[in-house]
Design an enzyme around this catalytic site. Structure first.
Site, PDB file in Angstrom:
ATOM      1  N   GLY A 147       2.059 -65.670  -1.071  1.00 22.99           N
ATOM      2  CA  GLY A 147       3.141 -65.233  -1.853  1.00 22.99           C
ATOM      3  C   GLY A 147       4.023 -66.368  -2.573  1.00 22.99           C
TER       4      GLY A 147
ATOM      5  CG  ASP B  49      11.253 -56.086   3.535  1.00 23.21           C
ATOM      6  OD1 ASP B  49      12.371 -55.444   3.361  1.00 23.21           O
ATOM      7  OD2 ASP B  49      10.058 -55.421   3.611  1.00 23.21           O
TER       8      ASP B  49
ATOM      9  CG  PHE C  26       6.432 -52.954  -2.902  1.00 29.07           C
ATOM     10  CD1 PHE C  26       6.405 -53.450  -1.652  1.00 29.07           C
ATOM     11  CD2 PHE C  26       5.616 -53.020  -3.861  1.00 29.07           C
ATOM     12  CE1 PHE C  26       5.353 -54.203  -1.298  1.00 29.07           C
ATOM     13  CE2 PHE C  26       4.536 -53.830  -3.547  1.00 29.07           C
ATOM     14  CZ  PHE C  26       4.609 -54.509  -2.206  1.00 29.07           C
TER      15      PHE C  26
ATOM     16  CG  ASP D 148       0.039 -59.231  -2.415  1.00 27.99           C
ATOM     17  OD1 ASP D 148       1.264 -59.409  -1.607  1.00 27.99           O
ATOM     18  OD2 ASP D 148      -0.877 -58.368  -1.610  1.00 27.99           O
TER      19      ASP D 148
HETATM   20  P1  IMP Z   1       9.651 -59.643   6.542  1.00 32.09           P
HETATM   21  O1  IMP Z   1       9.086 -60.279   7.627  1.00 32.09           O
HETATM   22  O2  IMP Z   1       9.958 -58.318   6.607  1.00 32.09           O
HETATM   23  O3  IMP Z   1      10.976 -60.550   5.960  1.00 32.09           O
HETATM   24  O4  IMP Z   1       8.416 -59.859   5.346  1.00 32.09           O
HETATM   25  C1  IMP Z   1       8.234 -60.817   4.303  1.00 32.09           C
HETATM   26  C2  IMP Z   1       6.885 -60.625   3.876  1.00 32.09           C
HETATM   27  O5  IMP Z   1       6.679 -59.364   3.278  1.00 32.09           O
HETATM   28  C3  IMP Z   1       7.001 -61.447   2.582  1.00 32.09           C
HETATM   29  O6  IMP Z   1       6.718 -62.680   2.657  1.00 32.09           O
HETATM   30  C4  IMP Z   1       5.933 -60.774   1.720  1.00 32.09           C
HETATM   31  O7  IMP Z   1       4.622 -60.862   1.897  1.00 32.09           O
HETATM   32  C5  IMP Z   1       6.158 -59.152   2.269  1.00 32.09           C
HETATM   33  N1  IMP Z   1       7.038 -58.423   1.421  1.00 32.09           N
HETATM   34  C6  IMP Z   1       8.216 -57.759   1.491  1.00 32.09           C
HETATM   35  N2  IMP Z   1       8.621 -57.263   0.421  1.00 32.09           N
HETATM   36  C7  IMP Z   1       7.767 -57.206  -0.311  1.00 32.09           C
HETATM   37  C8  IMP Z   1       7.814 -56.391  -1.726  1.00 32.09           C
HETATM   38  O8  IMP Z   1       8.855 -55.635  -1.986  1.00 32.09           O
HETATM   39  N3  IMP Z   1       6.817 -56.843  -2.548  1.00 32.09           N
HETATM   40  C9  IMP Z   1       5.831 -57.818  -2.112  1.00 32.09           C
HETATM   41  N4  IMP Z   1       5.491 -58.250  -0.743  1.00 32.09           N
HETATM   42  C10 IMP Z   1       6.681 -57.683   0.155  1.00 32.09           C
END
Ligand code: IMP
Length: 181
Positions: free
Chosen positions: A48, A106, A155, A162
């Site tokens: 990403g 996230d 999202f 993606d």
């Molecule tokens: P976390 O461990 O929940 O912080 O996840 C982070 C990862 O989740 C990011 O590197 C993204 O690959 C994916 N992600 C989280 N939210 C989104 C979104 O809104 N769109 C696309 N990918 C997301």
């Protein structure tokens, strides 16, 4: 107008290319000031963060290096609860000033575990730069020192982000339309 479709879902324009580049220039200037006289090693988290990494590096005016990792907390279909690097670094991390570059934080769990992992490699310092942060979704304490935008828990796709592998190529960032989940 300004809507896009990726797979089965419709997204609406959320952050324009201009807004994104303005935020990146601001972060680049912050990093330039903070790392004056040092040579940070940017570590981009694939897939990403590839676009953000590229533009961020151009906005930074100190001598620096860049490399990439791919992280996974899954073995097969099961979460191991630990982040593993599945594409290992060639660069020496010990003693370096590391800036982890992420597209979006996230829950924060990926970055929290990545931080833990990189600290075991004895760097001089580790900071996080994330283009987007969803503060309401955070499930842990995480210091994201360099951040582009705090956004709602919805999202988004585009600019490297993606939906099921697609949508990364848009210059702008789009948000899932209200009537969809
Ligand atoms: P976390 O461990 O929940 O912080 O996840 C982070 C990862 O989740 C990011 O590197 C993204 O690959 C994916 N992600 C989280 N939210 C989104 C979104 O809104 N769109 C696309 N990918 C997301």
């Amino acid at each position: 107008m300004n809507d896009i479709t990726v797979h089965d879902k419709t997204f609406q324009l959320f952050l324009s290319e201009t807004e994104i580049q303005t935020a990146i220039n601001r972060i680049g200037q912050q990093i330039t000031v903070d790392y004056k006289g040092r040579t940070p090693l940017f570590i981009g988290v694939l897939n990403g963060a590839f676009m953000f990494c590229s533009d961020l590096m151009k906005a930074v005016d100190v001598s620096c290096e860049i490399t990439f990792v791919r992280l996974s907390s899954y073995t097969g279909t099961k979460s191991t609860g630990e982040v593993r690097t599945i594409m290992s670094l060639q660069e020496e991390v010990a003693g370096r000033d590391i800036i982890l570059v992420e597209d979006i934080v996230d829950t924060g769990l990926t970055m929290q575990k990545a931080l833990k992992y990189f600290h075991t490699l004895n760097p001089n310092s580790v900071e996080i730069a994330s283009l987007l942060v969803k503060p309401d979704a955070l499930q842990c304490e995480l210091d994201v020192k360099y951040r582009g935008f705090d956004i709602p828990e919805k999202f988004v796709v585009g600019y490297g982000l993606d939906y099921d592998g697609y949508g990364r190529n848009f210059k702008d960032i789009y948000q899932l339309k209200l009537d969809q989940v």
